[in-house]
Design a protein around this motif. Structure first.
Motif, PDB file in Angstrom:
ATOM      1  N   THR A  76      19.297 -33.468  58.257  1.00  7.58           N
ATOM      2  CA  THR A  76      19.597 -32.211  58.950  1.00  7.58           C
ATOM      3  C   THR A  76      21.059 -31.832  58.713  1.00  7.58           C
ATOM      4  OG1 THR A  76      20.295 -33.169  61.068  1.00  7.58           O
ATOM      5  CG2 THR A  76      17.928 -32.836  60.733  1.00  7.58           C
ATOM      6  N   GLY A  77      21.356 -30.555  58.899  1.00  8.09           N
ATOM      7  CA  GLY A  77      22.699 -30.071  58.573  1.00  8.09           C
ATOM      8  C   GLY A  77      22.983 -30.238  57.098  1.00  8.09           C
ATOM      9  N   ALA A  78      21.962 -30.011  56.269  1.00  8.09           N
ATOM     10  CA  ALA A  78      22.024 -30.374  54.847  1.00  8.09           C
ATOM     11  C   ALA A  78      22.619 -29.306  53.954  1.00  8.09           C
ATOM     12  CB  ALA A  78      20.616 -30.723  54.353  1.00  8.09           C
ATOM     13  N   ALA A  79      22.914 -28.127  54.493  1.00  9.62           N
ATOM     14  CA  ALA A  79      23.364 -27.029  53.631  1.00  9.62           C
ATOM     15  C   ALA A  79      24.812 -27.167  53.180  1.00  9.62           C
ATOM     16  CB  ALA A  79      23.167 -25.692  54.343  1.00  9.62           C
ATOM     17  N   SER A  80      25.599 -27.988  53.881  1.00 11.65           N
ATOM     18  CA  SER A  80      27.013 -28.100  53.523  1.00 11.65           C
ATOM     19  C   SER A  80      27.573 -29.422  54.011  1.00 11.65           C
ATOM     20  CB  SER A  80      27.812 -26.950  54.147  1.00 11.65           C
ATOM     21  OG  SER A  80      27.756 -27.005  55.568  1.00 11.65           O
ATOM     22  N   GLY A  81      28.787 -29.723  53.595  1.00 13.30           N
ATOM     23  CA  GLY A  81      29.533 -30.864  54.097  1.00 13.30           C
ATOM     24  C   GLY A  81      28.863 -32.207  53.893  1.00 13.30           C
ATOM     25  N   ILE A  82      28.930 -33.044  54.922  1.00 14.78           N
ATOM     26  CA  ILE A  82      28.385 -34.391  54.844  1.00 14.78           C
ATOM     27  C   ILE A  82      26.870 -34.361  54.625  1.00 14.78           C
ATOM     28  CG2 ILE A  82      28.011 -36.524  56.156  1.00 14.78           C
ATOM     29  CD1 ILE A  82      30.730 -35.948  57.541  1.00 14.78           C
ATOM     30  N   GLY A  83      26.183 -33.425  55.270  1.00 14.40           N
ATOM     31  CA  GLY A  83      24.739 -33.329  55.099  1.00 14.40           C
ATOM     32  C   GLY A  83      24.350 -33.008  53.670  1.00 14.40           C
ATOM     33  N   ARG A  84      25.055 -32.079  53.060  1.00 17.95           N
ATOM     34  CA  ARG A  84      24.757 -31.724  51.671  1.00 17.95           C
ATOM     35  C   ARG A  84      25.034 -32.910  50.744  1.00 17.95           C
ATOM     36  NH1 ARG A  84      24.049 -27.067  48.766  1.00 17.95           N
ATOM     37  NH2 ARG A  84      24.464 -27.257  46.524  1.00 17.95           N
ATOM     38  N   ALA A  85      26.185 -33.571  50.959  1.00 21.64           N
ATOM     39  CA  ALA A  85      26.523 -34.730  50.137  1.00 21.64           C
ATOM     40  C   ALA A  85      25.471 -35.821  50.280  1.00 21.64           C
ATOM     41  CB  ALA A  85      27.896 -35.258  50.528  1.00 21.64           C
ATOM     42  N   GLU A  98      20.985 -19.818  52.648  1.00 23.69           N
ATOM     43  CA  GLU A  98      21.604 -19.746  51.323  1.00 23.69           C
ATOM     44  C   GLU A  98      21.977 -21.133  50.802  1.00 23.69           C
ATOM     45  OE1 GLU A  98      25.440 -17.649  49.066  1.00 23.69           O
ATOM     46  OE2 GLU A  98      24.945 -17.130  51.140  1.00 23.69           O
ATOM     47  N   GLY A  99      22.563 -21.942  51.670  1.00 24.97           N
ATOM     48  CA  GLY A  99      22.928 -23.291  51.248  1.00 24.97           C
ATOM     49  C   GLY A  99      21.723 -24.129  50.882  1.00 24.97           C
ATOM     50  N   LEU A 100      20.631 -23.947  51.604  1.00 23.62           N
ATOM     51  CA  LEU A 100      19.412 -24.690  51.303  1.00 23.62           C
ATOM     52  C   LEU A 100      18.791 -24.245  49.990  1.00 23.62           C
ATOM     53  CD1 LEU A 100      17.598 -24.996  54.753  1.00 23.62           C
ATOM     54  CD2 LEU A 100      18.900 -26.736  53.530  1.00 23.62           C
ATOM     55  N   GLU A 101      18.907 -22.976  49.662  1.00 23.67           N
ATOM     56  CA  GLU A 101      18.349 -22.485  48.406  1.00 23.67           C
ATOM     57  C   GLU A 101      19.012 -23.152  47.212  1.00 23.67           C
ATOM     58  OE1 GLU A 101      18.814 -18.279  48.680  1.00 23.67           O
ATOM     59  OE2 GLU A 101      16.984 -17.984  49.876  1.00 23.67           O
ATOM     60  N   LYS A 102      20.312 -23.402  47.330  1.00 22.33           N
ATOM     61  CA  LYS A 102      21.008 -24.106  46.254  1.00 22.33           C
ATOM     62  C   LYS A 102      20.539 -25.553  46.149  1.00 22.33           C
ATOM     63  CE  LYS A 102      25.151 -21.231  46.714  1.00 22.33           C
ATOM     64  NZ  LYS A 102      26.594 -21.202  47.098  1.00 22.33           N
ATOM     65  N   LEU A 103      20.319 -26.175  47.293  1.00 22.86           N
ATOM     66  CA  LEU A 103      19.839 -27.556  47.290  1.00 22.86           C
ATOM     67  C   LEU A 103      18.437 -27.679  46.721  1.00 22.86           C
ATOM     68  CD1 LEU A 103      20.794 -29.378  50.633  1.00 22.86           C
ATOM     69  CD2 LEU A 103      21.318 -30.098  48.302  1.00 22.86           C
ATOM     70  N   SER A 104      17.609 -26.682  46.969  1.00 16.92           N
ATOM     71  CA  SER A 104      16.208 -26.759  46.557  1.00 16.92           C
ATOM     72  C   SER A 104      16.038 -26.786  45.048  1.00 16.92           C
ATOM     73  CB  SER A 104      15.412 -25.587  47.152  1.00 16.92           C
ATOM     74  OG  SER A 104      15.876 -24.356  46.633  1.00 16.92           O
ATOM     75  N   ALA A 105      17.110 -26.462  44.329  1.00 17.51           N
ATOM     76  CA  ALA A 105      17.052 -26.535  42.864  1.00 17.51           C
ATOM     77  C   ALA A 105      17.085 -27.973  42.376  1.00 17.51           C
ATOM     78  CB  ALA A 105      18.211 -25.745  42.265  1.00 17.51           C
ATOM     79  N   ILE A 106      17.453 -28.897  43.247  1.00 19.03           N
ATOM     80  CA  ILE A 106      17.526 -30.311  42.883  1.00 19.03           C
ATOM     81  C   ILE A 106      16.137 -30.923  42.969  1.00 19.03           C
ATOM     82  CG2 ILE A 106      18.527 -32.548  43.488  1.00 19.03           C
ATOM     83  CD1 ILE A 106      20.867 -31.034  44.746  1.00 19.03           C
ATOM     84  N   HIS A 107      15.771 -31.700  41.961  1.00 22.74           N
ATOM     85  CA  HIS A 107      14.447 -32.337  41.941  1.00 22.74           C
ATOM     86  C   HIS A 107      14.276 -33.247  43.149  1.00 22.74           C
ATOM     87  CE1 HIS A 107      10.832 -34.287  40.511  1.00 22.74           C
ATOM     88  NE2 HIS A 107      11.412 -35.465  40.667  1.00 22.74           N
ATOM     89  N   GLY A 108      13.146 -33.118  43.828  1.00 26.85           N
ATOM     90  CA  GLY A 108      12.820 -33.980  44.948  1.00 26.85           C
ATOM     91  C   GLY A 108      13.286 -33.478  46.292  1.00 26.85           C
ATOM     92  N   VAL A 109      13.949 -32.318  46.319  1.00 25.07           N
ATOM     93  CA  VAL A 109      14.447 -31.767  47.578  1.00 25.07           C
ATOM     94  C   VAL A 109      13.565 -30.608  48.028  1.00 25.07           C
ATOM     95  CG1 VAL A 109      16.372 -30.639  48.760  1.00 25.07           C
ATOM     96  CG2 VAL A 109      16.818 -32.450  47.092  1.00 25.07           C
TER      97      VAL A 109
END
Length: 370
Positions: free
Chosen positions: A121-130, A150-161
């Motif tokens: 959780t809190g995965a869109a930026s900072g420690i959560g994203r890392a 918006e932050g989650l959309e960038k993460l979703s490009a990563i395989h398995g996310v």
């Protein structure tokens, strides 16, 4: 009497797995050496790391049982009976039975970690994203949760996310994130409850209590809801790990940060209580207490011409953490390396909390006197 049978059949040999609390048979593939008499007892693993799904729940079924550390404790005597003394290397799984993990070799546990399923959780930026990125980099499957689409959309490009937009202060979001992990990946191994907010301002300022309520809702209620929602799935997986993000601000007080101090301190004690309640089910609950970390939440402090250097000067390592450094400690707490760690909060702060604050830590050689 201690039996030396290398193998037991399930016929008449029923037992109860401690963590599962459900009657299940004990046995191995045929050919077997049958016990001389029906054996009733408890399968106990002193390491607390076995996967109870390694045991098939139907009568007269034969299953593979790792030997080294498994014992059968007879219910009507003090006798400890060694049920299996060796791992049957050539055995194959029966009807989808999984080998108990963590009882043979460490590299098998590492293989499991490469495909672990985690919610962050809190995965869109900072420690959560890392954290989401680190787990994905290492082959894990990640459900990334945040209110920031918006932050989650960038993460979703990563395989398995797989992203999920939602507010962790609501029960609906916490239920949805666990359901999504199980639906997409088949199980849940770990949960990182990282979402948090700060603010509130001076205690006497207008609206301070309303802001305090919101901070508690996200930081404390969100953590409690996340633990509550994840327990059934972790229990079904034979155990797992929950890691909450507290803060060094939960270990002591800071000027004009009373609301954040209170919320993060509550997370620390919430973790302690939950860890005690669920340790018997092989569900570990821990927290990290980050110190100064370069994130969007702390950017204002870090860039301030006087406050930034003042805070940095109190950190013995004389720098702020990279979010990935916090993620590495989270990774450790979800890993088999931390299998006997529960109920703790680890400060990840460059030594900040080690100093009682009366004197500043040593300066770098050549720095101006302070």
């Amino acid at each position: 009497m201690v039996r030396s049978d290398a193998r037991l059949t399930t016929m008449g040999a029923y037992g109860r797995i401690l963590a599962g609390r459900q009657p299940r048979p004990i046995g191995v593939r045929t050919p077997v050496v049958r016990a001389r008499e029906p054996l009733r007892g408890t399968v106990a693993d002193p390491t607390g790391r076995f996967d109870r799904r390694a045991f098939w729940p139907l009568p007269h079924e034969t299953v593979d049982v790792p030997g080294d550390r498994f014992t059968v404790l007879e219910e009507h005597s003090e006798t400890t009976v060694t049920a299996v003394r060796e791992w049957i290397d050539a055995a194959r799984p029966v009807r989808g039975i999984r080998a108990a993990q963590g009882l043979h070799k460490v590299h098998r546990e590492e293989e499991r970690m490469s495909v672990q399923v985690v919610v962050v959780t809190g995965a869109a930026s900072g420690i959560g994203r890392a954290t989401a990125e680190l787990f994905a980099d290492r082959g894990a499957r990640v459900v990334a949760v945040d209110v920031a689409r918006e932050g989650l959309e960038k993460l979703s490009a990563i395989h398995g996310v797989v992203p999920l937009v939602g507010d962790v202060s609501t029960e609906e979001t916490n239920t949805a994130m666990v359901d999504l992990a199980v639906r997409e990946f088949g199980r849940l191994d770990a949960v990182v409850l990282n979402a948090g907010i700060s603010g509130a301002g001076p205690l006497e300022s207008p609206g301070a209590i309303d802001r305090f309520d919101r901070i508690l809702a996200v930081n404390v209620r969100g953590t409690a809801l996340g633990i509550r929602a994840s327990l059934p799935a972790l229990r079904a997986a034979g155990g797992g790990s929950i890691v909450a993000t507290s803060s060094v601000s939960g270990l002591g007080g800071d000027p004009v940060t009373w609301a954040y101090n209170a919320a993060k301190a509550a997370v620390i004690n919430l973790v302690r209580g939950a860890a005690i309640d669920y340790a018997v089910e092989n569900i570990r609950v821990n927290a990290i207490a980050p110190g100064g970390t370069a994130t969007a939440m702390t950017a204002g402090v870090l860039s301030h011409p006087t406050l930034g250097p003042a805070v940095t000067g109190r950190i013995p390592q004389r720098r702020w953490a990279d979010p990935r450094e916090q993620a590495e400690v989270i990774w450790f707490l979800t890993s088999p390396a931390a299998s006997y760690v529960t109920g703790v909060t680890i400060p990840v702060d460059g030594g900040l909390s080690a100093n009682n604050g009366i004197l500043l830590p040593p300066a770098f050689p050549g720095d101006a006197p302070r």
